[in-house]
Design an enzyme around this catalytic site. Structure first.
Site, PDB file in Angstrom:
ATOM      1  N   LYS A 155      32.266  17.609  23.987  1.00  0.00           N
ATOM      2  CA  LYS A 155      32.908  18.606  23.089  1.00  0.00           C
ATOM      3  C   LYS A 155      32.867  19.349  23.722  1.00  0.00           C
ATOM      4  CE  LYS A 155      31.668  21.123  20.560  1.00  0.00           C
ATOM      5  NZ  LYS A 155      32.694  22.497  20.039  1.00  0.00           N
ATOM      6  N   GLY A 207      27.977  27.474  26.916  1.00  0.00           N
ATOM      7  CA  GLY A 207      28.111  28.637  25.514  1.00  0.00           C
ATOM      8  C   GLY A 207      27.281  30.240  25.889  1.00  0.00           C
ATOM      9  N   GLU A 229      23.569  26.597  29.961  1.00  0.00           N
ATOM     10  CA  GLU A 229      24.392  28.422  31.384  1.00  0.00           C
ATOM     11  C   GLU A 229      24.752  28.313  30.096  1.00  0.00           C
ATOM     12  OE1 GLU A 229      26.268  25.462  34.058  1.00  0.00           O
ATOM     13  OE2 GLU A 229      25.280  24.530  34.366  1.00  0.00           O
ATOM     14  N   CYS A 263      31.472  33.578  32.783  1.00  0.00           N
ATOM     15  CA  CYS A 263      29.741  34.019  32.531  1.00  0.00           C
ATOM     16  C   CYS A 263      30.130  34.890  33.690  1.00  0.00           C
ATOM     17  CB  CYS A 263      29.582  32.746  32.854  1.00  0.00           C
ATOM     18  SG  CYS A 263      30.229  31.401  34.260  1.00  0.00           S
ATOM     19  N   PHE A 364      32.253  40.358  27.829  1.00  0.00           N
ATOM     20  CA  PHE A 364      32.936  39.896  27.728  1.00  0.00           C
ATOM     21  C   PHE A 364      34.397  39.359  27.950  1.00  0.00           C
ATOM     22  CE2 PHE A 364      33.350  34.187  27.456  1.00  0.00           C
ATOM     23  CZ  PHE A 364      32.787  34.437  28.543  1.00  0.00           C
TER      24      PHE A 364
END
Ligand code: NAP
Length: 461
Positions: A155, A207, A229, A263, A364
């Site tokens: 997904k 995510g 993660e 990340c 981010f």
């Protein structure tokens, strides 16, 4: 029927949309995966490995479609050519270690006993993937999971909604049976309902921390294995003996590449006072060279952020830090393409401290804070002063000193004189709120399989 939409950061319009699958149809997808799994696991390992590699090769043949599609979906400049380097490197590496990683651990093989620990596939693995490196993050689990004999349902993130579909198309065209690797478009509620109904034998979620929490809640009481993660706030520490130019080059790249949406992107840097001024000056020059713009333009080196709401978070954090005394060193006039929306100028902040969300929360984005430190102990304290723990990047010529500091750092990976790289031979993992994943390497295979003990006593008389 609700639609899942990708709003392109290039122009703010809907680039792609797909209907979210209702629960009853999603359960049929799971049931097909379950039925196909045993036959897939019975195939020889070589055959499974070769089919996965054929899928990877088929995806490489789609490069002309994949690269602009990525630019439209999440803003990656076309000049970087997609994610094929890492995607291929990781797939090829796990293929080379699969046989060793999956072979049984033989404890005894004698006239009287056969005792061994075998690795069995979990069954059906659910991969929930993020948009920031949509192919590379997905392949970390998809390739070893399939090689190990699991069937996989992917997904993908709404922002990169076409990626799961394309990966599955490539793999199936290359010969992977269609029920062995399936793509699914799901909203959060249906994903959670499937997990809560014990549809999967293992779920790998990559995510945000909040997303990870929701997955853990959905799985509560089902005993489904989870790989989580999650986010990071990765630090760099530049010691007084560091190679200054190399440190600036790697740390600024680590802070801003992919518009800072990594990340393991560098989000905060601590520099020994002896190198601080020079480091800051060179970093400002380095970052000022970026060309922000349309990712479809081959001249663009810094694309928009994937979504204007991600850019809004970065802008808020910067504004808050500046209001609390931080100084922004990148002149906005150098980046006239900054539109207040998804197109965001890079930024370096100094006079920052850990009272600011900018130095604590995941940013981010293409923005980094730099702080002066006096000693290793101060740097260690600051690096560990975080709810996250993915990687830390140490810059020194003294490997023993780095090893000493590394032992005190609370992260899943410690780098010396490099940053922002996943070595497929090492375990990709985090501590604290970065979750409890463990992908790639031999350990990645172990997490995608379960041990099964055989204790066989032979009749000798
Ligand atoms: P995200 O919003 O948590 O989404 C990740 C994936 O999970 C997407 O497919 C998303 O679907 C789905 N999702 C989110 N919440 C869910 C829920 N409650 N139930 C079911 N599915 C859910 O994260 P993101 O913004 O895509 O990715 C950025 C984050 O990922 C950053 O925090 C980054 O640090 C982290 N990350 C970590 C690693 C690592 O290795 N540790 C690697 C890459 C990224 P929708 O898109 O449809 O919401």
């Amino acid at each position: 029927m609700s639609m899942i939409k990708c709003i392109s950061p290039v122009n703010g319009e809907v680039y792609a949309e797909r209907p979210a699958m209702p629960l009853d149809l999603a359960k049929q997808v799971v049931s097909r995966a379950r039925q196909a799994q045993k036959a897939w696991a019975r195939r020889p390992l070589d055959e499974r490995v070769n089919l996965v590699l054929a899928g990877v090769a088929r995806l490489n043949e789609m490069v002309d479609e994949v690269v602009p599609e990525l630019a439209w979906q999440m803003g990656r400049p076309v000049r970087y050519g997609g994610e094929f380097k890492g995607f291929n490197e990781r797939s090829n590496y796990v293929a080379t270690i699969a046989a060793d990683a999956l072979k049984p651990l033989v404890i005894e093989e004698s006239d009287r006993f056969e005792r061994r620990i075998a690795r069995e596939p979990h069954g059906v693995v659910f991969v929930v993937a993020p948009w920031n490196y949509p192919y590379m993050t997905a392949i970390n689990t998809v390739a070893p999971a399939l090689m190990a004999g699991n069937t996989v349902i992917i997904k993908h993130a709404s922002q990169t909604i076409l990626v799961g579909e394309r990966m599955v198309r490539a793999f199936v065209e290359a010969g992977v049976p269609s029920d062995v690797f399936q793509n699914i478009f799901l909203d959060h509620e249906t994903s959670a309902a499937l997990i809560a109904a014990k549809s999967f034998d293992f779920v790998n979620f990559t995510g945000s921390v909040e997303g990870g929490r929701s997955i853990e809640r959905a799985a509560a009481g089902t005993f489904t294995g989870l790989g989580l993660e999650l986010g990071g706030k990765d630090p760099g520490y530049v010691m007084e003996d560091a190679d200054l130019d190399a440190a600036v080059d790697t740390l600024m790249d680590g802070a801003t590449y992919n518009s800072g949406q990594c990340c393991c992107g560098i989000e905060r840097i601590y520099v020994h006072e002896k190198l601080y001024d020079a480091f800051v000056e060179k970093s400002v020059a380095w970052v000022s060279n970026y060309k922000l713009g349309n990712p479809l333009d081959p001249e663009t080196t810094l694309g928009p952020m994937a979504n204007k709401r991600f850019a809004a978070t970065v802008r808020e954090q910067i504004a808050d830090a500046v209001a609390k005394g931080a100084k922004a060193l990148i002149d906005p006039k150098l980046f006239p393409q900054d539109d207040g929306g998804a197109y965001l100028a890079p930024q370096i902040l100094v006079n920052v401290d850990h009272s600011m969300a900018f130095m604590r929360e995941e940013t981010f984005g293409p923005a980094v804070g730099i702080m002066k430190v006096k000693s290793d102990s101060q740097a260690i304290e600051l690096m560990n002063d975080s709810q996250y723990g993915l990687t830390a990047s140490l810059w020194t010529r003294d490997a023993e000193r780095a090893a000493r500091i590394g032992a005190d750092i609370e992260t899943g990976t410690v780098f010396m004189n490099r940053a922002d790289y996943l070595d497929p031979a090492l375990c990709w993992t985090g501590v604290k709120e970065t979750g409890r994943g463990g992908s790639l390497s031999v350990i990645g295979f172990q997490n995608l399989t379960r041990p099964k003990s055989y204790h066989l006593k032979k009749v000798t008389a």
